[in-house]
Design an enzyme around this catalytic site. Structure first.
Site, PDB file in Angstrom:
ATOM      1  N   ARG A 163       0.844  -1.215   0.000  1.00 34.26           N
ATOM      2  CA  ARG A 163       0.000   0.000   0.000  1.00 34.26           C
ATOM      3  C   ARG A 163       0.878   1.264   0.000  1.00 34.26           C
ATOM      4  NH1 ARG A 163      -2.722  -3.797  -0.771  1.00 34.26           N
ATOM      5  NH2 ARG A 163      -4.578  -4.451   0.391  1.00 34.26           N
ATOM      6  N   SER A 237     -10.734   0.175   3.799  1.00 35.63           N
ATOM      7  CA  SER A 237      -9.927  -0.018   5.015  1.00 35.63           C
ATOM      8  C   SER A 237      -9.356   1.320   5.455  1.00 35.63           C
ATOM      9  CB  SER A 237      -8.753  -0.964   4.737  1.00 35.63           C
ATOM     10  OG  SER A 237      -9.233  -2.165   4.213  1.00 35.63           O
ATOM     11  N   GLU A 333      -4.493   4.404   6.318  1.00 36.93           N
ATOM     12  CA  GLU A 333      -4.335   4.163   4.873  1.00 36.93           C
ATOM     13  C   GLU A 333      -4.984   5.313   4.083  1.00 36.93           C
ATOM     14  OE1 GLU A 333      -4.895   0.106   3.299  1.00 36.93           O
ATOM     15  OE2 GLU A 333      -6.219   1.001   1.798  1.00 36.93           O
TER      16      GLU A 333
HETATM   17  P1  FAD Z   1      -8.787   9.360  -4.604  1.00 38.85           P
HETATM   18  O1  FAD Z   1      -9.428   8.978  -3.325  1.00 38.85           O
HETATM   19  O2  FAD Z   1      -9.449  10.374  -5.434  1.00 38.85           O
HETATM   20  O3  FAD Z   1      -7.289   9.830  -4.324  1.00 38.85           O
HETATM   21  C1  FAD Z   1      -6.442   9.092  -3.475  1.00 38.85           C
HETATM   22  C2  FAD Z   1      -5.079   9.807  -3.373  1.00 38.85           C
HETATM   23  O4  FAD Z   1      -4.427   9.793  -4.636  1.00 38.85           O
HETATM   24  C3  FAD Z   1      -5.194  11.286  -3.018  1.00 38.85           C
HETATM   25  O5  FAD Z   1      -4.077  11.636  -2.249  1.00 38.85           O
HETATM   26  C4  FAD Z   1      -5.170  12.002  -4.363  1.00 38.85           C
HETATM   27  O6  FAD Z   1      -4.679  13.327  -4.268  1.00 38.85           O
HETATM   28  C5  FAD Z   1      -4.205  11.116  -5.136  1.00 38.85           C
HETATM   29  N1  FAD Z   1      -4.502  11.047  -6.585  1.00 38.85           N
HETATM   30  C6  FAD Z   1      -5.662  10.625  -7.135  1.00 38.85           C
HETATM   31  N2  FAD Z   1      -5.549  10.598  -8.479  1.00 38.85           N
HETATM   32  C7  FAD Z   1      -4.298  11.029  -8.779  1.00 38.85           C
HETATM   33  C8  FAD Z   1      -3.585  11.240  -9.998  1.00 38.85           C
HETATM   34  N3  FAD Z   1      -4.132  10.985 -11.191  1.00 38.85           N
HETATM   35  N4  FAD Z   1      -2.308  11.716  -9.910  1.00 38.85           N
HETATM   36  C9  FAD Z   1      -1.737  11.979  -8.719  1.00 38.85           C
HETATM   37  N5  FAD Z   1      -2.366  11.798  -7.532  1.00 38.85           N
HETATM   38  C10 FAD Z   1      -3.633  11.327  -7.558  1.00 38.85           C
HETATM   39  N6  FAD Z   1      -7.975  -0.072  -1.854  1.00 38.85           N
HETATM   40  C11 FAD Z   1      -7.205  -1.166  -2.054  1.00 38.85           C
HETATM   41  O7  FAD Z   1      -5.984  -1.058  -2.241  1.00 38.85           O
HETATM   42  N7  FAD Z   1      -7.751  -2.414  -2.059  1.00 38.85           N
HETATM   43  C12 FAD Z   1      -9.058  -2.631  -1.866  1.00 38.85           C
HETATM   44  O8  FAD Z   1      -9.503  -3.765  -1.888  1.00 38.85           O
HETATM   45  C13 FAD Z   1      -9.902  -1.488  -1.644  1.00 38.85           C
HETATM   46  N8  FAD Z   1     -11.216  -1.646  -1.399  1.00 38.85           N
HETATM   47  C14 FAD Z   1     -11.990  -0.563  -1.164  1.00 38.85           C
HETATM   48  C15 FAD Z   1     -13.357  -0.751  -0.913  1.00 38.85           C
HETATM   49  C16 FAD Z   1     -14.192   0.331  -0.671  1.00 38.85           C
HETATM   50  C17 FAD Z   1     -15.657   0.088  -0.404  1.00 38.85           C
HETATM   51  C18 FAD Z   1     -13.665   1.635  -0.709  1.00 38.85           C
HETATM   52  C19 FAD Z   1     -14.553   2.825  -0.493  1.00 38.85           C
HETATM   53  C20 FAD Z   1     -12.304   1.849  -0.941  1.00 38.85           C
HETATM   54  C21 FAD Z   1     -11.458   0.744  -1.168  1.00 38.85           C
HETATM   55  N9  FAD Z   1     -10.081   0.899  -1.414  1.00 38.85           N
HETATM   56  C22 FAD Z   1      -9.290  -0.200  -1.642  1.00 38.85           C
HETATM   57  C23 FAD Z   1      -9.463   2.240  -1.386  1.00 38.85           C
HETATM   58  C24 FAD Z   1      -9.549   3.000  -2.741  1.00 38.85           C
HETATM   59  O9  FAD Z   1     -10.627   2.538  -3.517  1.00 38.85           O
HETATM   60  C25 FAD Z   1      -8.263   2.886  -3.564  1.00 38.85           C
HETATM   61  O10 FAD Z   1      -7.172   3.381  -2.832  1.00 38.85           O
HETATM   62  C26 FAD Z   1      -8.365   3.634  -4.892  1.00 38.85           C
HETATM   63  O11 FAD Z   1      -7.231   3.384  -5.685  1.00 38.85           O
HETATM   64  C27 FAD Z   1      -8.506   5.150  -4.721  1.00 38.85           C
HETATM   65  O12 FAD Z   1      -8.811   5.692  -5.996  1.00 38.85           O
HETATM   66  P2  FAD Z   1      -9.546   7.070  -6.171  1.00 38.85           P
HETATM   67  O13 FAD Z   1      -9.614   7.323  -7.619  1.00 38.85           O
HETATM   68  O14 FAD Z   1     -10.829   7.064  -5.452  1.00 38.85           O
HETATM   69  O15 FAD Z   1      -8.487   8.038  -5.460  1.00 38.85           O
HETATM   70  P1  NAP Z   2      -9.594 -11.170   5.022  1.00 40.72           P
HETATM   71  O1  NAP Z   2      -9.746 -12.144   3.923  1.00 40.72           O
HETATM   72  O2  NAP Z   2     -10.549 -11.216   6.166  1.00 40.72           O
HETATM   73  O3  NAP Z   2      -8.105 -11.250   5.589  1.00 40.72           O
HETATM   74  C1  NAP Z   2      -7.700 -10.407   6.674  1.00 40.72           C
HETATM   75  C2  NAP Z   2      -6.306  -9.886   6.407  1.00 40.72           C
HETATM   76  O4  NAP Z   2      -5.397 -10.971   6.399  1.00 40.72           O
HETATM   77  C3  NAP Z   2      -6.243  -9.229   5.068  1.00 40.72           C
HETATM   78  O5  NAP Z   2      -6.175  -7.862   5.270  1.00 40.72           O
HETATM   79  C4  NAP Z   2      -5.047  -9.828   4.368  1.00 40.72           C
HETATM   80  O6  NAP Z   2      -4.016  -8.903   4.088  1.00 40.72           O
HETATM   81  C5  NAP Z   2      -4.517 -10.885   5.296  1.00 40.72           C
HETATM   82  N1  NAP Z   2      -4.516 -12.166   4.538  1.00 40.72           N
HETATM   83  C6  NAP Z   2      -5.511 -13.058   4.425  1.00 40.72           C
HETATM   84  N2  NAP Z   2      -5.123 -14.124   3.687  1.00 40.72           N
HETATM   85  C7  NAP Z   2      -3.866 -13.865   3.291  1.00 40.72           C
HETATM   86  C8  NAP Z   2      -2.924 -14.551   2.515  1.00 40.72           C
HETATM   87  N3  NAP Z   2      -3.206 -15.754   1.954  1.00 40.72           N
HETATM   88  N4  NAP Z   2      -1.712 -14.001   2.317  1.00 40.72           N
HETATM   89  C9  NAP Z   2      -1.415 -12.810   2.852  1.00 40.72           C
HETATM   90  N5  NAP Z   2      -2.275 -12.093   3.600  1.00 40.72           N
HETATM   91  C10 NAP Z   2      -3.477 -12.615   3.838  1.00 40.72           C
HETATM   92  O7  NAP Z   2      -9.603  -9.681   4.420  1.00 40.72           O
HETATM   93  P2  NAP Z   2     -10.810  -8.768   3.992  1.00 40.72           P
HETATM   94  O8  NAP Z   2     -10.893  -7.637   4.911  1.00 40.72           O
HETATM   95  O9  NAP Z   2     -12.037  -9.577   3.716  1.00 40.72           O
HETATM   96  O10 NAP Z   2     -10.285  -8.180   2.608  1.00 40.72           O
HETATM   97  C11 NAP Z   2     -10.077  -9.026   1.517  1.00 40.72           C
HETATM   98  C12 NAP Z   2      -9.069  -8.413   0.585  1.00 40.72           C
HETATM   99  O11 NAP Z   2      -9.573  -7.178   0.065  1.00 40.72           O
HETATM  100  C13 NAP Z   2      -7.754  -8.070   1.260  1.00 40.72           C
HETATM  101  O12 NAP Z   2      -6.707  -8.332   0.346  1.00 40.72           O
HETATM  102  C14 NAP Z   2      -7.858  -6.608   1.553  1.00 40.72           C
HETATM  103  O13 NAP Z   2      -6.593  -5.946   1.539  1.00 40.72           O
HETATM  104  C15 NAP Z   2      -8.722  -6.111   0.404  1.00 40.72           C
HETATM  105  N6  NAP Z   2      -9.511  -4.947   0.833  1.00 40.72           N
HETATM  106  C16 NAP Z   2      -8.879  -3.763   0.915  1.00 40.72           C
HETATM  107  C17 NAP Z   2      -9.565  -2.614   1.274  1.00 40.72           C
HETATM  108  C18 NAP Z   2      -8.873  -1.282   1.310  1.00 40.72           C
HETATM  109  O14 NAP Z   2      -9.557  -0.280   1.385  1.00 40.72           O
HETATM  110  N7  NAP Z   2      -7.575  -1.242   1.236  1.00 40.72           N
HETATM  111  C19 NAP Z   2     -10.913  -2.710   1.582  1.00 40.72           C
HETATM  112  C20 NAP Z   2     -11.510  -3.947   1.545  1.00 40.72           C
HETATM  113  C21 NAP Z   2     -10.808  -5.075   1.161  1.00 40.72           C
HETATM  114  P3  NAP Z   2      -4.018  -8.010   2.737  1.00 40.72           P
HETATM  115  O15 NAP Z   2      -4.891  -6.855   3.034  1.00 40.72           O
HETATM  116  O16 NAP Z   2      -2.597  -7.632   2.617  1.00 40.72           O
HETATM  117  O17 NAP Z   2      -4.498  -8.835   1.596  1.00 40.72           O
END
Ligand code: FAD
Ligand code: NAP
Length: 337
Positions: A163, A237, A333
């Site tokens: 991340r 998250s 995050e």
């Molecule tokens: P924004 O929120 O608009 O911006 C995020 C940051 O990036 C800000 O600092 C902004 O200034 C900067 N930015 C945006 N666009 C640009 C650009 N073109 N150039 C330079 N800077 C820029 N994330 C995960 O990694 N994994 C997940 O599974 C995941 N699940 C999610 C589930 C839900 C329900 C929600 C609401 C969010 C989730 N996220 C997850 C977080 C999010 O969706 C991601 O981080 C996504 O990439 C953000 O994209 P955005 O376009 O909305 O960015």
């Molecule tokens: P989950 O399956 O309940 O697992 C809990 C955590 O354990 C996860 O965050 C994951 O880390 C880690 N994990 C589980 N299995 C793993 C494996 N085989 N190897 C390494 N790490 C493992 O997680 P969840 O909350 O339902 O989310 C599912 C996936 O969606 C995750 O990958 C999570 O990152 C992603 N997610 C991200 C966001 C966001 O906003 N960033 C929101 C929702 C879901 P990792 O997170 O590193 O995978």
């Protein structure tokens, strides 16, 4: 160039906070950035929004905001084994995944249904279900606001981490990403190592999953676990999963055998932030307009009518409590504005 003054950011953040922006400028092509540079725009502070799904807005925003909406899908190269596709930064991430699934281009199906735009995906090296952007990343184009030149970044230059990337560290605030090129496999490569995906496929009696089966399974799991921002405000998250010393994780595990530990290196391990928050008693916590989601403790939610500062306050309390109970620091995050 389309620009709105004194406008609400409510439609532009998935937490659903109604703060005001002094100016919102829609960027639909690269030339607009050059024009802004030539007019001295980048000499003063500004901000960038794409999908607003990784943002917590705690106040009205005085600086002009660039809303990135650069479109485009261009196939740059194709062999028997892979395709290189360049996506405009404003393309929707999930639509991109569906495009690849439909065309049998393998590599991002495990990241189905992540909100936001592709231009923001490299910022935190988005990831889910055992796949990260870096696994399919080829290169990106970004506008350097100090030199007024477009630069290309390859995988190494982006310095992707968990991340994390160059654009969250040394490159923070210095570049606007305008397009991202992915290298996707044409040879079937399915990754079902993640427990939840395996279980979902077993439940459907699928033993030889297609790319669409995996994407559908991820969509189904996510819909069952995560709140839909259109219904309940959230930013996914709120905290990163902490990477801590193995010795500390083993110490916690000695008292809590249910703690899952994921190795990162010989000395470092990743542990689930959701587990720490739940064990600290916060899962399902509700107060006034905000709370901790009842199905996923990593997700802070906004029930409506509240302020971003209420989420920030709650997040800080959780951070302090987890640090006191487990001696583990939870890092945000989500980007706080
Ligand atoms: P924004 O929120 O608009 O911006 C995020 C940051 O990036 C800000 O600092 C902004 O200034 C900067 N930015 C945006 N666009 C640009 C650009 N073109 N150039 C330079 N800077 C820029 N994330 C995960 O990694 N994994 C997940 O599974 C995941 N699940 C999610 C589930 C839900 C329900 C929600 C609401 C969010 C989730 N996220 C997850 C977080 C999010 O969706 C991601 O981080 C996504 O990439 C953000 O994209 P955005 O376009 O909305 O960015
Ligand atoms: P989950 O399956 O309940 O697992 C809990 C955590 O354990 C996860 O965050 C994951 O880390 C880690 N994990 C589980 N299995 C793993 C494996 N085989 N190897 C390494 N790490 C493992 O997680 P969840 O909350 O339902 O989310 C599912 C996936 O969606 C995750 O990958 C999570 O990152 C992603 N997610 C991200 C966001 C966001 O906003 N960033 C929101 C929702 C879901 P990792 O997170 O590193 O995978």
């Amino acid at each position: 160039m389309l620009s709105e003054v004194n406008t609400s950011l409510l439609p532009y953040n998935t937490f659903g906070f109604d703060v005001q922006a002094t100016e919102l400028i829609k960027i639909e092509n690269k030339e607009q950035l050059v024009n802004l540079y030539e007019n001295g725009f980048f000499k003063s502070p500004f901000r960038v929004i794409s999908g607003g799904s990784n943002l917590l807005l705690t106040q009205n925003i005085q600086e002009p905001i660039l809303l990135i909406r650069i479109p485009g899908i261009t196939q740059k190269e194709e062999t028997d084994g892979y395709v290189l596709i360049e996506f405009g930064a404003g393309e929707n991430w999930h639509a991109t995944v569906l495009h690849c699934v439909k065309n049998q281009f393998f590599g991002i199906e495990n990241m189905s249904l992540i909100p936001g735009c592709i231009g923001a995906a490299p910022i935190q090296n988005i990831g889910a279900y055992g796949t990260e952007l870096k696994d399919v990343f080829h290169s990106l184009s970004a506008y350097n606001i100090q030199t007024g030149k477009f630069e290309n970044f390859d995988l190494q230059q982006c310095q992707f981490g968990y991340r994390d990337s160059f654009f969250k560290q040394q490159g923070k605030g210095k570049y606007i990403i305008t397009s991202v090129t992915l290298k996707l496999s044409k040879i079937a490569k399915i990754n079902t190592q993640y427990g939840d995906i395996q279980n979902a496929l077993i439940q459907k009696n699928i033993t030889n999953p297609t790319i669409k089966d995996v994407s559908d399974a991820v969509i189904e799991i996510r819909k069952s676990k995560l709140p839909d921002p259109a219904i309940l405000g959230n930013s996914g998250s709120f905290f990163k999963n902490p990477v801590i010393e193995k010795s500390l994780a083993e110490k916690i595990q000695a008292n809590h055998p249910d703690l899952k530990i994921f190795p990162v290196s010989d000395e470092w391990v990743k542990i689930p932030a959701a587990w720490l928050i739940e064990k600290s008693g916060w899962k399902g916590h509700k107060r006034s307009h905000v709370g901790v989601h009842e199905k996923q403790a990593l997700v802070l939610v906004h029930y409506g009518g509240g302020k971003g500062s209420e989420i920030q306050q709650l997040a800080t309390e959780i951070q302090t409590d987890v640090a006191n109970k487990f001696n583990v620091h939870l890092e945000f995050e989500v980007n706080i504005w």
